[in-house]
Design a protein around this motif. Structure first.
Motif, PDB file in Angstrom:
ATOM      1  N   ALA A 136     -27.114 -10.527 -16.376  1.00  0.00           N
ATOM      2  CA  ALA A 136     -26.117 -11.415 -16.979  1.00  0.00           C
ATOM      3  C   ALA A 136     -25.748 -12.504 -15.982  1.00  0.00           C
ATOM      4  O   ALA A 136     -25.479 -12.222 -14.823  1.00  0.00           O
ATOM      5  CB  ALA A 136     -24.881 -10.619 -17.372  1.00  0.00           C
ATOM      6  N   THR A 137     -25.760 -13.736 -16.458  1.00  0.00           N
ATOM      7  CA  THR A 137     -25.367 -14.868 -15.612  1.00  0.00           C
ATOM      8  C   THR A 137     -24.451 -15.749 -16.457  1.00  0.00           C
ATOM      9  O   THR A 137     -24.296 -15.528 -17.644  1.00  0.00           O
ATOM     10  CB  THR A 137     -26.586 -15.695 -15.162  1.00  0.00           C
ATOM     11  OG1 THR A 137     -27.320 -16.089 -16.333  1.00  0.00           O
ATOM     12  CG2 THR A 137     -27.487 -14.886 -14.254  1.00  0.00           C
ATOM     13  N   GLY A 138     -23.869 -16.759 -15.845  1.00  0.00           N
ATOM     14  CA  GLY A 138     -23.044 -17.672 -16.612  1.00  0.00           C
ATOM     15  C   GLY A 138     -21.568 -17.383 -16.430  1.00  0.00           C
ATOM     16  O   GLY A 138     -21.178 -16.428 -15.748  1.00  0.00           O
ATOM     17  N   PRO A 139     -20.733 -18.203 -17.046  1.00  0.00           N
ATOM     18  CA  PRO A 139     -19.294 -18.137 -16.764  1.00  0.00           C
ATOM     19  C   PRO A 139     -18.620 -16.846 -17.231  1.00  0.00           C
ATOM     20  O   PRO A 139     -17.588 -16.463 -16.686  1.00  0.00           O
ATOM     21  CB  PRO A 139     -18.724 -19.344 -17.529  1.00  0.00           C
ATOM     22  CG  PRO A 139     -19.760 -19.710 -18.515  1.00  0.00           C
ATOM     23  CD  PRO A 139     -21.080 -19.284 -17.953  1.00  0.00           C
ATOM     24  N   ASN A 140     -19.161 -16.194 -18.249  1.00  0.00           N
ATOM     25  CA  ASN A 140     -18.516 -14.979 -18.753  1.00  0.00           C
ATOM     26  C   ASN A 140     -19.052 -13.700 -18.121  1.00  0.00           C
ATOM     27  O   ASN A 140     -18.594 -12.605 -18.456  1.00  0.00           O
ATOM     28  CB  ASN A 140     -18.693 -14.884 -20.279  1.00  0.00           C
ATOM     29  CG  ASN A 140     -17.977 -16.020 -20.976  1.00  0.00           C
ATOM     30  OD1 ASN A 140     -16.950 -16.490 -20.506  1.00  0.00           O
ATOM     31  ND2 ASN A 140     -18.536 -16.479 -22.088  1.00  0.00           N
ATOM     32  N   ALA A 141     -20.036 -13.844 -17.241  1.00  0.00           N
ATOM     33  CA  ALA A 141     -20.654 -12.645 -16.664  1.00  0.00           C
ATOM     34  C   ALA A 141     -19.721 -12.027 -15.627  1.00  0.00           C
ATOM     35  O   ALA A 141     -19.099 -12.729 -14.841  1.00  0.00           O
ATOM     36  CB  ALA A 141     -21.982 -13.005 -16.024  1.00  0.00           C
ATOM     37  N   ARG A 142     -19.646 -10.698 -15.663  1.00  0.00           N
ATOM     38  CA  ARG A 142     -18.873 -10.023 -14.624  1.00  0.00           C
ATOM     39  C   ARG A 142     -19.622  -8.762 -14.191  1.00  0.00           C
ATOM     40  O   ARG A 142     -20.453  -8.234 -14.929  1.00  0.00           O
ATOM     41  CB  ARG A 142     -17.483  -9.667 -15.152  1.00  0.00           C
ATOM     42  CG  ARG A 142     -17.494  -8.610 -16.202  1.00  0.00           C
ATOM     43  CD  ARG A 142     -16.343  -8.723 -17.191  1.00  0.00           C
ATOM     44  NE  ARG A 142     -16.294  -7.542 -18.018  1.00  0.00           N
ATOM     45  CZ  ARG A 142     -17.127  -7.252 -19.005  1.00  0.00           C
ATOM     46  NH1 ARG A 142     -18.102  -8.087 -19.304  1.00  0.00           N
ATOM     47  NH2 ARG A 142     -17.014  -6.145 -19.698  1.00  0.00           N
ATOM     48  N   THR A 143     -19.315  -8.292 -12.987  1.00  0.00           N
ATOM     49  CA  THR A 143     -19.935  -7.079 -12.462  1.00  0.00           C
ATOM     50  C   THR A 143     -18.891  -5.987 -12.438  1.00  0.00           C
ATOM     51  O   THR A 143     -17.814  -6.175 -11.873  1.00  0.00           O
ATOM     52  CB  THR A 143     -20.498  -7.326 -11.053  1.00  0.00           C
ATOM     53  OG1 THR A 143     -21.478  -8.361 -11.135  1.00  0.00           O
ATOM     54  CG2 THR A 143     -21.154  -6.067 -10.513  1.00  0.00           C
ATOM     55  N   VAL A 144     -19.196  -4.852 -13.036  1.00  0.00           N
ATOM     56  CA  VAL A 144     -18.242  -3.730 -13.043  1.00  0.00           C
ATOM     57  C   VAL A 144     -18.821  -2.552 -12.286  1.00  0.00           C
ATOM     58  O   VAL A 144     -20.031  -2.319 -12.324  1.00  0.00           O
ATOM     59  CB  VAL A 144     -17.881  -3.289 -14.490  1.00  0.00           C
ATOM     60  CG1 VAL A 144     -17.299  -4.448 -15.254  1.00  0.00           C
ATOM     61  CG2 VAL A 144     -19.089  -2.749 -15.219  1.00  0.00           C
ATOM     62  N   PRO A 145     -17.963  -1.807 -11.568  1.00  0.00           N
ATOM     63  CA  PRO A 145     -18.492  -0.634 -10.850  1.00  0.00           C
ATOM     64  C   PRO A 145     -18.848   0.449 -11.857  1.00  0.00           C
ATOM     65  O   PRO A 145     -18.149   0.655 -12.858  1.00  0.00           O
ATOM     66  CB  PRO A 145     -17.344  -0.191  -9.948  1.00  0.00           C
ATOM     67  CG  PRO A 145     -16.182  -1.043 -10.287  1.00  0.00           C
ATOM     68  CD  PRO A 145     -16.540  -2.028 -11.325  1.00  0.00           C
ATOM     69  N   PHE A 146     -19.909   1.155 -11.532  1.00  0.00           N
ATOM     70  CA  PHE A 146     -20.405   2.232 -12.377  1.00  0.00           C
ATOM     71  C   PHE A 146     -19.314   3.257 -12.641  1.00  0.00           C
ATOM     72  O   PHE A 146     -19.169   3.772 -13.745  1.00  0.00           O
ATOM     73  CB  PHE A 146     -21.602   2.868 -11.673  1.00  0.00           C
ATOM     74  CG  PHE A 146     -22.186   4.046 -12.385  1.00  0.00           C
ATOM     75  CD1 PHE A 146     -21.996   5.332 -11.903  1.00  0.00           C
ATOM     76  CD2 PHE A 146     -22.930   3.866 -13.539  1.00  0.00           C
ATOM     77  CE1 PHE A 146     -22.555   6.417 -12.560  1.00  0.00           C
ATOM     78  CE2 PHE A 146     -23.479   4.948 -14.205  1.00  0.00           C
ATOM     79  CZ  PHE A 146     -23.298   6.223 -13.713  1.00  0.00           C
ATOM     80  N   SER A 147     -18.517   3.555 -11.618  1.00  0.00           N
ATOM     81  CA  SER A 147     -17.505   4.610 -11.742  1.00  0.00           C
ATOM     82  C   SER A 147     -16.428   4.249 -12.756  1.00  0.00           C
ATOM     83  O   SER A 147     -15.733   5.124 -13.252  1.00  0.00           O
ATOM     84  CB  SER A 147     -16.865   4.889 -10.382  1.00  0.00           C
ATOM     85  OG  SER A 147     -16.424   3.664  -9.830  1.00  0.00           O
TER      86      SER A 147
END
Lengths: 284, 198
Positions: free
Chosen positions: A255-266
């Motif tokens: 995922a890229t772009g302004p709405n992309a976010r990274t969430v921790p697996f936990s």
């Protein structure tokens, strides 16, 4: 009868998008084969065993050791060709191939990997941007290797039989295996590099599989997963070989772009029942 | 258009990243792909989406594209057939990108009406539904032979199956379609695609 045509405004815009898409495509050098499917990992890399580890900087357990046997065969060709290598010596298990492009083109190795060279690559000092290596398993009864490319693309191949021994995985104090994926399957902890190669450690195979959507079972779940993944990348911890000490994070997703976010697996409540052991995900 | 080296030379050049060559391929084939997508979706916006996705796929999967008699059009037709059948799943990869492309301001219902007026592209709702009930490969085989006039051998090559397998599957697919439509299908498209006006 005039033939129906697509709306010219849409056509012109699509044309521009295609130009941008082709222009944007990086030329991939196939030094490291991604076992779990290309395009899945952003900013992080799984380590595959083989010729790519010739630097000796990090040689995780489970990586193959290739001992050359016999002579190096060197040939230069234009267009696709099949090179006869003669029968393999008794102890030979694999074939080590190093391909160098002499003109622009895309060149296919027998195992499906490929190398592309453009004019910029050729203008750089050799051999880095013009060379790629693969080690391919021998096929019984087959004494030749075929390189596929377009009719006017030129290349040099160095081929050598090797005896490949796969080093065993390590086992840590908690009884978990660690190393690289190989023909024997997948260890509990898979070797990775993150931080542009500065950090070397291990991710849990079960977490990697689950965070990549590997536990999805029905088409409806697959649809839901894909939808959720449009703007979401998942990070999993990178551990020392003890499987406990956290030294970094590994990011899965595209995922890229302004709405992309990274969430921790936990932070996600995913159902992950895979143990991580078993055959290599992409087959032998 | 690089006519001196023909389409297959142009396609080879595309594979090395030659932008002009890839755009030549687009210029050569996009209208035919669009007309085919229009048959199967019966909606102008959907057909435009399918056409865009088909060419984006042509680039993404360029190394495994099957070239038939020097042309990538059969591959594009197969891909467009699959995308038309799976509009949600097939297009999601490109949805954000395609959404940015400008369109003529046509409401959905007007897009349907525009298709209705295009006699030569209409295949009728029943035929479209009957096609939808087939497997992807069978639908693609029928599309290539019935609508695009490729031979069974060329259709086989486009799908990477043997001549014999293609003929068997075509025969069975036609029988299934005939059953679904309640009448016999003669083996060419002129008879089957001229539907009575509803």
């Amino acid at each position: 009868m005039t033939m129906l045509e697509m709306d010219p405004v849409f056509t012109a815009a699509l044309r521009e998008v295609l130009v941008a898409t082709v222009d944007d495509t990086p030329r991939v050098r196939r030094r490291w084969r991604w076992r779990l499917g290309a395009g899945m990992f952003v900013g992080s890399t799984l380590i595959a065993g083989g010729a790519a580890l010739a630097t000796g900087l990090f040689s995780p357990p489970g990586a193959p050791i290739d001992t050359p046997i016999g002579n190096v065969v060197t040939v230069t060709h234009t267009g696709p060709a099949t090179i006869d290598l003669g029968p393999p010596p008794a102890r030979a298990t694999d074939l080590s191939l190093t391909l160098t492009c002499l003109t622009v083109g895309t060149f296919d190795f027998p195992n499906g990997s490929s190398m592309s060279c453009d004019a910029a690559d050729l203008s750089h000092p050799p051999p880095d941007d013009q060379e790629a290596s693969e080690v391919v398993q021998l096929t019984p009864g087959k004494d030749s290797v075929t390189i596929d490319t377009s009719a006017n693309a030129s290349w040099t191949l160095q081929a050598m039989y090797v005896n490949q021994v796969t080093t065993p995985w390590g086992t840590n104090a908690r009884g978990q295996t660690y190393g690289v994926q190989n023909q024997k399957g997948t260890p509990d902890l898979i070797a990775v590099v993150v931080d542009q190669g500065k950090t070397q450690g291990y991710v849990k195979a079960a977490e990697l599989n689950c965070a990549a959507g590997g536990n999805v079972e029905t088409p409806a779940q697959a649809l839901a997963w894909d939808k959720a993944s449009e703007n979401r990348n998942i990070s999993i911890p990178v551990y020392e070989s003890d499987g406990t000490t956290v030294i970094g994070t590994f990011i899965i997703g595209h995922a890229t772009g302004p709405n992309a976010r990274t969430v921790p697996f936990s932070s996600l409540s995913l159902d992950c029942s895979a143990t991580g052991n078993g055959p290599a995900v992409n087959g032998p | 258009m690089r006519s001196s080296r023909g389409e297959s030379g142009t396609w080879d050049a595309s594979l090395t990243g030659d932008v002009d060559a890839f755009v030549d391929i687009f210029d050569l084939h996009h209208n035919r792909v669009y007309r085919h997508a229009l048959r199967l979706t019966a909606n102008v916006h959907d057909a435009e989406d399918v056409t865009a996705a088909a060419f984006l796929e042509l680039w993404r999967r360029r190394r495994s594209v099957r070239v038939v008699d020097g042309s990538v059009l059969p591959w594009l037709i197969v891909t467009a057939t699959n995308l038309s059948r799976n509009l949600v799943r097939g297009l999601h990869r490109y949805r954000a990108l395609i959404a940015t492309l400008p369109r003529a301001e046509v409401a959905d219902s007007a897009a349907d009406i525009a298709v209705e007026r295009i006699e030569e592209e209409r295949i009728g709702e029943e035929v479209r539904q009957a096609l939808g009930a087939l497997s992807s490969a069978d639908a693609a085989l029928l599309a290539l032979t019935m609508f695009e006039h490729y031979s069974p051998a060329q259709a086989a090559a486009a799908l990477g199956i043997s001549d014999g397998a293609a003929r068997t599957r075509l025969h069975r697919a036609r029988s299934r379609m005939a059953t679904a439509l309640g009448r016999s299908l003669v083996g060419d498209c002129e008879t089957t695609t001229k539907e009575e006006p509803r």
